[in-house]
Scaffold this motif. Structure first.
Motif, short mmCIF file in Angstrom:
data_model
loop_
_atom_site.label_atom_id
_atom_site.label_comp_id
_atom_site.label_asym_id
_atom_site.label_seq_id
_atom_site.Cartn_x
_atom_site.Cartn_y
_atom_site.Cartn_z
N UNK A 226 6.80 1.53 1.83
CA UNK A 226 7.27 0.79 3.00
C UNK A 226 6.50 -0.52 3.16
N UNK A 227 5.23 -0.50 2.85
CA UNK A 227 4.42 -1.72 2.92
C UNK A 227 4.92 -2.74 1.91
N UNK A 228 5.20 -2.29 0.71
CA UNK A 228 5.69 -3.22 -0.32
C UNK A 228 7.03 -3.83 0.11
N UNK A 229 7.91 -3.00 0.64
CA UNK A 229 9.26 -3.46 0.97
C UNK A 229 9.27 -4.43 2.14
N UNK A 230 8.27 -4.37 3.01
CA UNK A 230 8.25 -5.24 4.19
C UNK A 230 7.24 -6.37 4.08
N UNK B 37 -0.19 -6.91 -1.47
CA UNK B 37 0.79 -6.93 -0.39
C UNK B 37 0.12 -7.06 0.99
N UNK B 38 -1.21 -7.11 1.00
CA UNK B 38 -1.96 -7.16 2.26
C UNK B 38 -2.43 -8.59 2.51
N UNK B 39 -2.07 -9.11 3.67
CA UNK B 39 -2.43 -10.48 4.01
C UNK B 39 -3.92 -10.60 4.33
N UNK B 40 -4.44 -9.66 5.11
CA UNK B 40 -5.86 -9.68 5.48
C UNK B 40 -6.44 -8.28 5.32
N UNK B 41 -7.62 -8.24 4.74
CA UNK B 41 -8.34 -6.96 4.63
C UNK B 41 -9.70 -7.11 5.31
N UNK B 42 -9.88 -6.41 6.43
CA UNK B 42 -11.12 -6.45 7.18
C UNK B 42 -11.93 -5.19 6.84
#
Length: 762
Positions: A619-623, A642-647
């Motif tokens: 679902x993360x990949x698709x969105x 696929x992640x814009x920000x990783x905190x």
């Protein structure tokens, strides 16, 4: 009338170093060094004592001795807390000559003849008490065979002892060695009236043997000596008698050393040091080592003395009824001295050293192997029973041993300040319930630490948290450590399912039967998913250990109904108290909405949630082209593109601000469907909800009943729900507001302090 505190040194850079955690008032230690330092006094006492000395090198020390002579030892208190920081180490302020003169003047005021000689350390000195009389001393030595120890002892006694009047009372506990009998006959022929021989065929019991020897004595002083000791100097008895003849002294013991390696064996005795009582810094320590605060080189007072050599005035011995046969295998001398200390001083002095071979009990003699095993097991059981009985007898009076500072850990071999467990009521007493909590990191904050903070702010209870030394480790207090905490109302133990917790709980059951022990559970540790990084922390035997632990608890408090149902057959009294958020930590935190070009959708979790995150990977990949994915904590390499920000994860104290800084428009809470997760709480929804974030979550037990969007754990359902929220941000914000109101209505900790206390107090 006067008091002193612990202290330290504050450096120019503001760092505090060299803490001195002192014993309570200790007369003989004070006469050997200025361990007290600055003294707080009432004006009246200060004036009566004559104010400060004109001698700069002994200003505080001389004042302390004069105040002592004016108001008495009972009027000098001790606050076991470093309330004073000095500019330099206090030993640098002492002038040895002036200090020795101050001690001499003090002893003269007391009417005590004396000599002062330099000590082994700067700022220390030894007092020799002088007496005109040389009274008789009877030395009682029980033995059974073991001629290789007894003969050298007796030889050293007669060869070295310079004291003019002493007699040896040999108490033969059924020796059947012909060489022993021949040696005894030769001894009597050689020394005549200086030997008295007594025989007992009863089972070995130190107390009964010592009492038997004392019954055959008519001397005003009795010295009880183990058969496995040896005299090393001619002045040994003279120096012990110099203390024993002081009217305020009830018993004296010398330093003991292990022959051959120049290391210490007995340095005084402290109640509570494992295994119940022990000598501080004795094991393997060199005889010239100064010890903590220099105490290994200084004469001082203790509350009991577990010594192989003990000198007692006969009147004192008779007054307490002699030795107690109940403690005849190991703790005979410790019990006697604990009773003697109620009405006199116990003195331990390093100015006399006696060798001790540590073979205190006669060997087990059996021809048959099985008989030997059975006798050994019987002896070990008897030793344990005796020590348990000893601790029970004295824990109320000695659990806070005045010879040992409350800020020091109860470890004999490594004297260190207690840093992982510091009860606040030591420094700030309050007439409210006192709760001790043994918790794990993370979840322990919600189950005990945060509620106890809230209760303290409300003035309704005080809590002491046993801080875990590491993420996967526990610090477990024993019963004596708990007993010295002074008035604990209840003890909380988090996740009681470890093998190591069983003996701790058994100790509490034995020694603190009136202390309520309450188990805390917020995870089903018998069903941790294989994918979780917590899986290896538990074992196949977890259920069995849990059952045994809960059988030793009075109550179990859980966070959810499934946990209560799981434990229903293990313990009768089960309470359900949900997790709640501490407003003091969350109330000021705010998160911004619509902070990015695209909707910000986020997930927060650690490595143990890897299986949960796997549910929504697709679902993360698709969105990922429609929203900005924001991760807090773990981020698998497969999802990184696929992640814009990783905190990265932050510590617990910074978690609310760290989570709020994600500025999400939507949060997700995937959770696998299994019995472990069914028993979990809704804590993740609370974290998200207090920030006003709408939530899409798995349709599982812990998340039902909350105003969130629940979905089946399929990619299609997740994608559909995410798109519905991000395509109507106005509606999403309204959903976030509803969730926040739901959290505020029933999940703020400070509004439920009374409820929490009702379930965690007797």
């Amino acid at each position: 009338m006067a008091l002193y505190t612990d202290d330290d040194v504050m450096r120019m850079d503001g760092n505090r170093v060299e803490p001195r955690f002192k014993p309570d008032f200790n007369l003989d230690l004070l006469r050997g060094t200025d361990y007290i330092g600055p003294l707080w006094t009432r004006t009246e006492a200060w004036q009566r004592a004559g104010g400060f000395s004109a001698q700069a090198g002994t200003r505080f020390y001389d004042l302390t001795l004069r105040v002592l002579d004016t108001v008495g030892a009972a009027a000098i208190g001790h606050i076991a807390d470093p309330l004073l920081s000095l500019p330099v180490s206090p030993t640098l302020l002492i002038a040895d000559k002036e200090a020795a003169e101050a001690v001499s003047t003090h002893l003269t005021r007391c009417g005590q003849a004396h000599r002062i000689r330099p000590g082994n350390l700067h700022g220390s000195w030894h007092v020799t008490y002088e007496h005109d009389a040389r009274p008789a001393v009877d030395i009682v030595v029980p033995y059974r065979n073991w001629l290789e120890f007894t003969e050298p002892l007796v030889d050293s006694l007669f060869r070295l002892t310079e004291w003019p009047q002493f007699r040896l009372i040999l108490v033969d506990a059924g020796s059947d060695d012909a060489d022993c009998a021949a040696w005894r006959d030769r001894l009597i022929d050689t020394h005549g009236e200086q030997i008295r021989y007594v025989r007992s065929d009863a089972a070995w019991n130190w107390s009964e043997l010592f009492n038997l020897g004392a019954a055959h004595s008519d001397a005003p002083y009795l010295l009880f000596l183990h058969h496995d000791t040896q005299i090393l100097s001619g002045h040994w008895l003279e120096r012990l008698m110099a203390h024993a003849m002081r009217p305020e002294v009830a018993a004296v013991a010398p330093r003991q050393a292990i022959p051959g390696d120049n290391s210490l064996d007995m340095t005084g005795t402290v109640f509570g040091l494992a295994p119940g009582l022990a000598s501080p810094e004795a094991a393997g320590t060199a005889m010239d080592y100064p010890g903590y605060l220099g105490r290994l080189q200084l004469t001082q007072n203790f509350s009991l003395l577990a010594s192989a050599c003990l000198l007692v005035p006969r009147t004192r011995f008779d007054a307490v009824g002699g030795f107690d046969p109940q403690f005849g295998r190991r703790d005979a001398v410790a019990d006697l001295t604990a009773r003697l200390a109620r009405d006199g001083l116990l003195v331990w002095t390093p100015t006399v050293t006696v060798a001790h071979y540590e073979t205190d009990l006669p060997p087990i003699e059996a021809a048959d192997e099985l008989d030997c095993v059975e006798m050994t097991a019987h002896t070990q059981t008897a030793l344990i029973r005796e020590r348990v009985g000893f601790v029970r007898r004295y824990q109320d009076g000695l659990s806070r041993d005045p010879a040992w500072n409350l800020n020091l850990r109860l470890k004999a071999d490594d004297i260190q300040p207690e840093t992982t467990f510091v009860p606040p009521w030591h420094a700030v007493p309050a007439d409210v319930p006192r709760v001790v909590a043994d918790v794990v990191r993370g979840a322990g904050e919600y189950r005990a630490a945060a509620p106890l903070r809230a209760a303290r702010r409300a003035g309704k209870a005080m809590g002491a948290i046993i801080q875990p030394p590491a993420l996967n480790a526990r610090r477990m207090l024993n019963a004596i450590e708990l007993a010295r905490l002074d008035g604990v109302t209840s003890f909380l133990i988090h996740n009681p399912a470890l093998k190591e917790q069983i003996p701790v709980l058994q100790q509490m059951h034995t020694h603190l039967p009136n202390l309520p022990v309450i188990g805390l559970m917020d995870d089903l540790s018998t069903a941790v998913p294989h994918q979780s990084d917590l899986f290896d922390q538990w074992s196949r035997e977890t259920r069995t250990y849990m059952r045994r632990c809960l059988a030793l608890c009075d109550r179990l408090v859980v966070s959810t109904e499934p946990l209560a149902e799981f434990a229903r057959h293990m313990i009768d009294d089960i309470r359900i108290v949900p997790n709640r958020l501490e407003w003091a930590r969350w109330g000021h935190v705010q998160s911004r909405r619509r902070a990015g070009r695209r909707p910000r959708v986020g997930w927060a979790g650690a490595f143990q949630h890897a299986g949960d995150l796997a549910l929504v990977e697709e679902a993360i990949r698709l969105t990922s082209q429609e929203v900005d994915w924001i991760f807090f904590g773990m981020c698998p390499a497969s999802l990184a593109p696929y992640v814009r920000e990783h905190h990265t994860w932050v510590d617990f104290d910074h978690y609310p601000e760290g989570l709020a800084s994600l500025n999400l428009d939507l949060a997700i809470a995937p959770l696998e469907e299994n019995i472990f997760n069914d028993a979990k709480s809704n804590l993740r929804l609370l974290d998200y909800g207090i920030l006003g974030w709408p939530v899409v979550c798995s349709d599982v037990t812990p998340y039902r009943g909350a105003p969130v969007t629940r979905v089946a754990n399929t990619t299609e359902a997740w994608v559909k729900a995410i798109r519905e929220h991000v395509h109507d941000l106005d509606a999403a914000e309204q959903a976030g507001d509803r969730l926040r109101e739901w959290v505020l209505a029933d999940y703020i900790l400070e509004e439920h302090v009374d409820e929490w206390l009702a379930h965690h107090l007797p």
